[in-house]
Design a protein around this motif. Structure first.
Motif, PDB file in Angstrom:
ATOM      1  N   PRO A  56       1.402  -0.769  10.464  1.00 49.18           N
ATOM      2  CA  PRO A  56       0.221  -1.601  10.240  1.00 49.18           C
ATOM      3  C   PRO A  56      -0.797  -0.889   9.358  1.00 49.18           C
ATOM      4  CG  PRO A  56       0.242  -0.760  12.484  1.00 49.18           C
ATOM      5  CD  PRO A  56       1.545  -0.368  11.851  1.00 49.18           C
ATOM      6  N   GLU A  57      -1.507  -1.666   8.586  1.00 50.91           N
ATOM      7  CA  GLU A  57      -2.541  -1.102   7.722  1.00 50.91           C
ATOM      8  C   GLU A  57      -3.856  -1.091   8.482  1.00 50.91           C
ATOM      9  OE1 GLU A  57      -4.597  -1.781   3.341  1.00 50.91           O
ATOM     10  OE2 GLU A  57      -2.868  -2.975   3.919  1.00 50.91           O
ATOM     11  N   TRP A  58      -4.381   0.077   8.702  1.00 54.91           N
ATOM     12  CA  TRP A  58      -5.623   0.244   9.437  1.00 54.91           C
ATOM     13  C   TRP A  58      -6.810   0.299   8.484  1.00 54.91           C
ATOM     14  CZ3 TRP A  58      -5.353  -0.469  14.480  1.00 54.91           C
ATOM     15  CH2 TRP A  58      -4.158  -0.198  15.138  1.00 54.91           C
ATOM     16  N   TYR A  59      -7.922  -0.305   8.888  1.00 50.37           N
ATOM     17  CA  TYR A  59      -9.157  -0.278   8.105  1.00 50.37           C
ATOM     18  C   TYR A  59     -10.215   0.470   8.904  1.00 50.37           C
ATOM     19  CZ  TYR A  59      -7.367  -3.977   5.017  1.00 50.37           C
ATOM     20  OH  TYR A  59      -6.642  -4.707   4.116  1.00 50.37           O
ATOM     21  N   SER A  60     -10.930   1.348   8.231  1.00 53.68           N
ATOM     22  CA  SER A  60     -12.068   2.028   8.856  1.00 53.68           C
ATOM     23  C   SER A  60     -13.244   1.047   8.860  1.00 53.68           C
ATOM     24  CB  SER A  60     -12.435   3.284   8.063  1.00 53.68           C
ATOM     25  OG  SER A  60     -12.941   2.911   6.783  1.00 53.68           O
ATOM     26  N   ILE A  61     -14.335   1.438   9.466  1.00 52.28           N
ATOM     27  CA  ILE A  61     -15.524   0.578   9.490  1.00 52.28           C
ATOM     28  C   ILE A  61     -16.002   0.311   8.066  1.00 52.28           C
ATOM     29  CG2 ILE A  61     -17.980   0.540  10.096  1.00 52.28           C
ATOM     30  CD1 ILE A  61     -17.168   1.694  12.809  1.00 52.28           C
ATOM     31  N   LYS A  62     -16.058   1.344   7.264  1.00 49.79           N
ATOM     32  CA  LYS A  62     -16.514   1.202   5.877  1.00 49.79           C
ATOM     33  C   LYS A  62     -15.572   0.272   5.092  1.00 49.79           C
ATOM     34  CE  LYS A  62     -18.321   4.046   2.193  1.00 49.79           C
ATOM     35  NZ  LYS A  62     -18.740   5.397   1.860  1.00 49.79           N
ATOM     36  N   GLU A  63     -14.256   0.470   5.250  1.00 43.86           N
ATOM     37  CA  GLU A  63     -13.274  -0.364   4.544  1.00 43.86           C
ATOM     38  C   GLU A  63     -13.299  -1.813   5.038  1.00 43.86           C
ATOM     39  OE1 GLU A  63      -9.882   3.096   3.758  1.00 43.86           O
ATOM     40  OE2 GLU A  63      -9.932   1.999   5.660  1.00 43.86           O
ATOM     41  N   ALA A  64     -13.486  -1.981   6.358  1.00 47.69           N
ATOM     42  CA  ALA A  64     -13.536  -3.330   6.934  1.00 47.69           C
ATOM     43  C   ALA A  64     -14.754  -4.086   6.423  1.00 47.69           C
ATOM     44  CB  ALA A  64     -13.551  -3.257   8.455  1.00 47.69           C
ATOM     45  N   ALA A  65     -15.892  -3.414   6.377  1.00 46.54           N
ATOM     46  CA  ALA A  65     -17.113  -4.046   5.868  1.00 46.54           C
ATOM     47  C   ALA A  65     -16.936  -4.444   4.407  1.00 46.54           C
ATOM     48  CB  ALA A  65     -18.302  -3.102   6.030  1.00 46.54           C
ATOM     49  N   LYS A  66     -16.318  -3.582   3.632  1.00 48.35           N
ATOM     50  CA  LYS A  66     -16.071  -3.882   2.219  1.00 48.35           C
ATOM     51  C   LYS A  66     -15.096  -5.058   2.092  1.00 48.35           C
ATOM     52  CE  LYS A  66     -14.644  -1.856  -2.139  1.00 48.35           C
ATOM     53  NZ  LYS A  66     -14.107  -0.696  -2.833  1.00 48.35           N
ATOM     54  N   LYS A 124     -17.594 -10.285  18.705  1.00 45.18           N
ATOM     55  CA  LYS A 124     -17.212 -11.334  17.755  1.00 45.18           C
ATOM     56  C   LYS A 124     -16.031 -10.919  16.892  1.00 45.18           C
ATOM     57  CE  LYS A 124     -21.721 -13.521  17.418  1.00 45.18           C
ATOM     58  NZ  LYS A 124     -22.790 -13.951  16.515  1.00 45.18           N
ATOM     59  N   ILE A 125     -15.641  -9.652  16.989  1.00 46.62           N
ATOM     60  CA  ILE A 125     -14.527  -9.155  16.188  1.00 46.62           C
ATOM     61  C   ILE A 125     -13.701  -8.197  17.046  1.00 46.62           C
ATOM     62  CG2 ILE A 125     -15.845  -7.228  15.202  1.00 46.62           C
ATOM     63  CD1 ILE A 125     -14.289  -7.769  12.550  1.00 46.62           C
ATOM     64  N   THR A 126     -12.402  -8.257  16.878  1.00 49.23           N
ATOM     65  CA  THR A 126     -11.505  -7.357  17.607  1.00 49.23           C
ATOM     66  C   THR A 126     -11.406  -6.042  16.858  1.00 49.23           C
ATOM     67  OG1 THR A 126     -10.236  -9.250  18.376  1.00 49.23           O
ATOM     68  CG2 THR A 126      -9.169  -7.106  18.513  1.00 49.23           C
ATOM     69  N   PHE A 127     -11.558  -4.948  17.593  1.00 49.48           N
ATOM     70  CA  PHE A 127     -11.415  -3.631  16.975  1.00 49.48           C
ATOM     71  C   PHE A 127     -10.607  -2.743  17.903  1.00 49.48           C
ATOM     72  CE2 PHE A 127     -15.341  -3.652  19.360  1.00 49.48           C
ATOM     73  CZ  PHE A 127     -15.369  -2.430  20.017  1.00 49.48           C
ATOM     74  N   ARG A 128     -10.122  -1.636  17.376  1.00 45.58           N
ATOM     75  CA  ARG A 128      -9.282  -0.703  18.128  1.00 45.58           C
ATOM     76  C   ARG A 128      -9.947   0.666  18.114  1.00 45.58           C
ATOM     77  NH1 ARG A 128      -4.852  -4.551  18.617  1.00 45.58           N
ATOM     78  NH2 ARG A 128      -5.447  -6.044  17.038  1.00 45.58           N
ATOM     79  N   LYS A 129      -9.788   1.368  19.196  1.00 48.29           N
ATOM     80  CA  LYS A 129     -10.269   2.752  19.257  1.00 48.29           C
ATOM     81  C   LYS A 129      -9.050   3.665  19.273  1.00 48.29           C
ATOM     82  CE  LYS A 129     -14.166   3.907  19.847  1.00 48.29           C
ATOM     83  NZ  LYS A 129     -15.185   4.284  18.897  1.00 48.29           N
ATOM     84  N   ILE A 130      -9.012   4.588  18.344  1.00 50.10           N
ATOM     85  CA  ILE A 130      -7.969   5.608  18.289  1.00 50.10           C
ATOM     86  C   ILE A 130      -8.708   6.930  18.411  1.00 50.10           C
ATOM     87  CG2 ILE A 130      -6.075   6.577  16.950  1.00 50.10           C
ATOM     88  CD1 ILE A 130      -5.944   3.843  15.466  1.00 50.10           C
ATOM     89  N   GLY A 131      -8.725   7.448  19.614  1.00 56.22           N
ATOM     90  CA  GLY A 131      -9.553   8.621  19.877  1.00 56.22           C
ATOM     91  C   GLY A 131     -11.011   8.230  19.727  1.00 56.22           C
ATOM     92  N   ASP A 132     -11.738   8.953  18.887  1.00 52.40           N
ATOM     93  CA  ASP A 132     -13.139   8.626  18.617  1.00 52.40           C
ATOM     94  C   ASP A 132     -13.289   7.693  17.420  1.00 52.40           C
ATOM     95  OD1 ASP A 132     -13.966  10.198  20.703  1.00 52.40           O
ATOM     96  OD2 ASP A 132     -14.277  11.986  19.459  1.00 52.40           O
ATOM     97  N   THR A 190     -12.851   4.288  15.178  1.00 56.35           N
ATOM     98  CA  THR A 190     -12.767   2.833  15.292  1.00 56.35           C
ATOM     99  C   THR A 190     -11.971   2.303  14.114  1.00 56.35           C
ATOM    100  OG1 THR A 190     -14.925   2.758  16.362  1.00 56.35           O
ATOM    101  CG2 THR A 190     -14.120   0.701  15.424  1.00 56.35           C
ATOM    102  N   ARG A 191     -10.996   1.443  14.400  1.00 55.95           N
ATOM    103  CA  ARG A 191     -10.111   0.903  13.361  1.00 55.95           C
ATOM    104  C   ARG A 191      -9.917  -0.593  13.558  1.00 55.95           C
ATOM    105  NH1 ARG A 191     -11.216   4.749  10.771  1.00 55.95           N
ATOM    106  NH2 ARG A 191      -9.946   6.563  10.441  1.00 55.95           N
ATOM    107  N   PHE A 192      -9.568  -1.250  12.467  1.00 55.23           N
ATOM    108  CA  PHE A 192      -9.309  -2.683  12.464  1.00 55.23           C
ATOM    109  C   PHE A 192      -7.965  -2.947  11.806  1.00 55.23           C
ATOM    110  CE2 PHE A 192     -13.817  -1.937  12.135  1.00 55.23           C
ATOM    111  CZ  PHE A 192     -14.376  -2.820  13.032  1.00 55.23           C
ATOM    112  N   LEU A 193      -7.251  -3.932  12.310  1.00 55.62           N
ATOM    113  CA  LEU A 193      -6.064  -4.432  11.629  1.00 55.62           C
ATOM    114  C   LEU A 193      -6.503  -5.558  10.708  1.00 55.62           C
ATOM    115  CD1 LEU A 193      -3.483  -4.580  14.549  1.00 55.62           C
ATOM    116  CD2 LEU A 193      -3.469  -3.013  12.608  1.00 55.62           C
TER     117      LEU A 193
END
Length: 150
Positions: free
Chosen positions: A9-19, A36-44, A46-49
């Motif tokens: 899966p392609e993960w997006y960081s907060i900065k990439e997701a906002a962009k 309002k949005i689903t997000f994932r925590k991988i350790g510390d 935050t990532r988005f699919l």
């Protein structure tokens, strides 16, 4: 040994997701806080699919777009559909299941048919104004019943 045909899966960081969503990071943080949005925590981290980001986007179709859909074949995208009536042993009507209430109002919703002269696909469209009336009548009847029970 089995080969993995799926890609990771392609993960997006907060900065990439906002962009990707063309929004500011503070908005993204607010959506996360408000669930309002689903997000994932991988350790510390935050990532988005991509599916999470795409699920946030809502599409509101204008009436103009709905009329355009009625003029293009959903199978072959040919323009110039032919209006008509789809018949079996009589006219076909749509009746919402949840519209069973005692009333003199007809709950059957007439359908309109169009046929593609290119591929032969037939598409049915229902009268959405009549559906809105049927639903509002059902809701009125339900409120009347609830008021009578109290």
């Amino acid at each position: 040994m089995t080969k993995k045909s799926e890609t990771a899966p392609e993960w997006y960081s907060i900065k990439e997701a906002a962009k990707y969503l063309s929004i500011g990071e503070p908005t993204l943080y607010r959506w996360m806080r408000d669930n309002k949005i689903t997000f994932r925590k991988i350790g510390d981290s935050t990532r988005f699919l991509k599916e999470d980001l795409d699920a946030v986007v809502q599409v509101f179709h204008s009436a103009k777009e709905v009329d355009k859909v009625k003029k293009v074949c959903p199978v072959c995208n040919h323009e110039g559909l032919v209006d008509g009536v789809f018949r079996t042993t009589g006219l076909n009507y749509f009746s919402p299941h949840e519209a069973k209430f005692w009333s003199l109002h007809d709950r059957n919703i007439k359908s309109q048919a169009v046929m593609c002269p290119h591929c032969g696909a037939i598409t049915l469209f229902g009268d959405i104004k009549k559906l809105e009336k049927v639903i509002s009548k059902r809701e009125e009847a339900q409120k009347t019943l609830e008021a009578g029970e109290s």
